[in-house]
Structure formats: structure tokens, C-alpha cells
Design an enzyme around this catalytic site. Structure first.
Site, short mmCIF file in Angstrom:
data_model
loop_
_atom_site.label_atom_id
_atom_site.label_comp_id
_atom_site.label_asym_id
_atom_site.label_seq_id
_atom_site.Cartn_x
_atom_site.Cartn_y
_atom_site.Cartn_z
N HIS A 19 0.92 -1.31 0.01
CA HIS A 19 -0.03 0.05 -0.13
C HIS A 19 0.80 1.20 -0.07
O HIS A 19 0.31 2.51 -0.29
CB HIS A 19 -0.82 -0.02 1.37
CG HIS A 19 -2.37 0.42 0.94
ND1 HIS A 19 -2.95 0.55 -0.49
CD2 HIS A 19 -3.45 0.59 1.86
CE1 HIS A 19 -4.05 0.49 -0.18
NE2 HIS A 19 -4.49 0.84 1.09
N ASN A 66 -7.21 5.74 3.77
CA ASN A 66 -8.49 6.22 3.46
C ASN A 66 -8.93 7.51 3.81
O ASN A 66 -10.14 7.86 3.21
CB ASN A 66 -9.64 5.44 4.40
CG ASN A 66 -9.19 3.78 4.33
OD1 ASN A 66 -8.34 3.51 3.58
ND2 ASN A 66 -9.78 3.03 5.03
N ASP A 91 -0.65 2.49 -5.22
CA ASP A 91 -0.54 1.29 -5.76
C ASP A 91 -1.85 0.73 -6.45
O ASP A 91 -3.14 1.32 -6.12
CB ASP A 91 -0.66 0.18 -4.22
CG ASP A 91 -1.76 0.47 -3.43
OD1 ASP A 91 -2.65 -0.38 -3.11
OD2 ASP A 91 -1.63 1.79 -2.75
N ASN A 112 -9.44 3.12 -1.66
CA ASN A 112 -10.07 3.89 -0.77
C ASN A 112 -9.14 5.27 -0.65
O ASN A 112 -9.92 6.42 -0.35
CB ASN A 112 -10.01 3.40 0.60
CG ASN A 112 -11.19 2.24 0.79
OD1 ASN A 112 -12.18 2.37 -0.01
ND2 ASN A 112 -10.78 1.37 1.53
#
Length: 186
Positions: A19, A66, A91, A112
Site C-alpha cells: 500500500h 482512507n 498502488d 479508498n
């Protein structure tokens, strides 16, 4: 001035995770140009410098993935910078490890961080570099996968991908995003 936002999660426990390839790319770009992430504002750590003759801000949101849109919005509002001068690096599960895909619009595709940016900017039209992390094996939870580290067997592909991302970002500063897409989307 151009601004490049790398997406990731703050903290050492996330540093080498899938991530966080957006952070990894910005760290490499900063290394290439001797840029230090020495400012903490707009819910981000920021490094400013000159890349290819263009004043550029490298931005790593510290909001956790997020909520990335909060940092993007804060930066836009504080510096009055246009969205057209932003590139987001992140990513992508739908791109193979080692590959990059450049786009200038589209949905969040389940990401997100991108969903948050779309929500806070009110548009799906902004430049982006998607760095491939591939999809996990069936039955493997997505959240565990993206927060997992790259296996050793992928280290060469990861290094190449980070290098290609930096090359694309450098090129984009002095060329249109369409030209950059044509050159780097292979």
C-alpha cells in the site's frame, strides 16, 4: 508549481508494504534531487525542490490511506494550487507487479485513497500513476495483502517499477500528461 502526492500510510510498520509504493516512489524522487521532507503541514509531510527546472512539491499525506483526500484538499486550499498541476501516485491491484499505468481520469476502482481524493475534490479527473501490486491469490483478504510486504522474489520488479515511476514523473513535469501516458503506458 507542480505537486506530486504519493499515497501510503504513516509509520514504520507500513513502510515497506504494498500500500506504500506511492511513498516509496516519492522517497526515490526526493533522493534523486536532494529534496528533504522537512515540512509538516496540510496533514502531510512535504518536500519542495526543483525537478527538471520545475518547482515541485512532493507530498506524503499523514492521514492514513482512507483519508488521503483531506490532505489533498488542505494543500489545495492553503496554497491555491490547481488540480491540473497534481499527480497522484498509488498502488493498484489490477496492474501487475513491476508495471505502471498512467491515467488522467476514472473511478476509484475500489482504492479508498483515490475514493477519498475524488470525494474531497469533487472530480474524477486528475493525473495519476498507478503502480502495480497484482492481486492476491483467491481467498486471501485484500486488506491483509495490501498491508503485507513485497516478497523477496519481487524486489527486482519493485525497484524497476519505482525507477520507471520516477522517470515518468520527471518526464511529466516538462511534457503534457498525454505525452507522458503515450511514452510510459507502453
Amino acid at each position: 508549481m507542480k505537486w506530486i502526492v504519493g499515497l501510503g500510510n504513516p509509520g514504520p510498520e507500513y513502510a515497506k508494504t504494498r500500500h506504500n509504493v506511492g511513498f516509496m516512489a516519492l522517497d526515490e524522487l526526493a533522493r534523486r534531487y536532494g529534496i528533504a521532507f522537512n515540512q509538516s503541514k496540510c496533514k502531510s509531510v512535504i518536500g519542495e525542490g526543483v525537478i527538471g527546472g520545475i518547482k515541485t512539491a512532493l507530498i506524503k499525506p499523514m492521514t492514513y490511506m482512507n483519508l488521503s483526500g483531506e490532505a489533498v484538499r488542505a494543500y489545495m486550499d492553503y496554497y491555491k494550487v490547481p488540480l491540473e498541476d497534481m499527480i497522484v501516485v498509488y498502488d493498484d491491484l489490477d496492474t501487475e507487479v513491476g508495471k505502471i499505468r498512467l491515467r488522467y481520469q476514472g473511478s476509484a476502482g475500489g482504492h479508498n485513497g483515490i475514493k477519498s481524493i475524488i470525494q474531497h475534490t469533487g472530480t474524477q479527473t486528475f493525473n495519476r500513476v498507478r503502480m502495480g501490486i497484482s492481486r492476491p491469490e483467491p481467498g486471501y483478504a485484500i486488506v491483509d495483502y495490501v498491508l503485507g510486504k513485497f516478497p523477496k522474489k519481487d524486489s527486482d520488479k519493485l525497484s524497476l517499477m519505482i525507477g520507471n515511476t520516477c522517470d515518468a514523473l520527471e518526464y511529466s513535469l516538462n511534457n503534457t500528461f498525454e505525452q507522458t501516458m503515450a511514452k510510459f503506458n507502453g
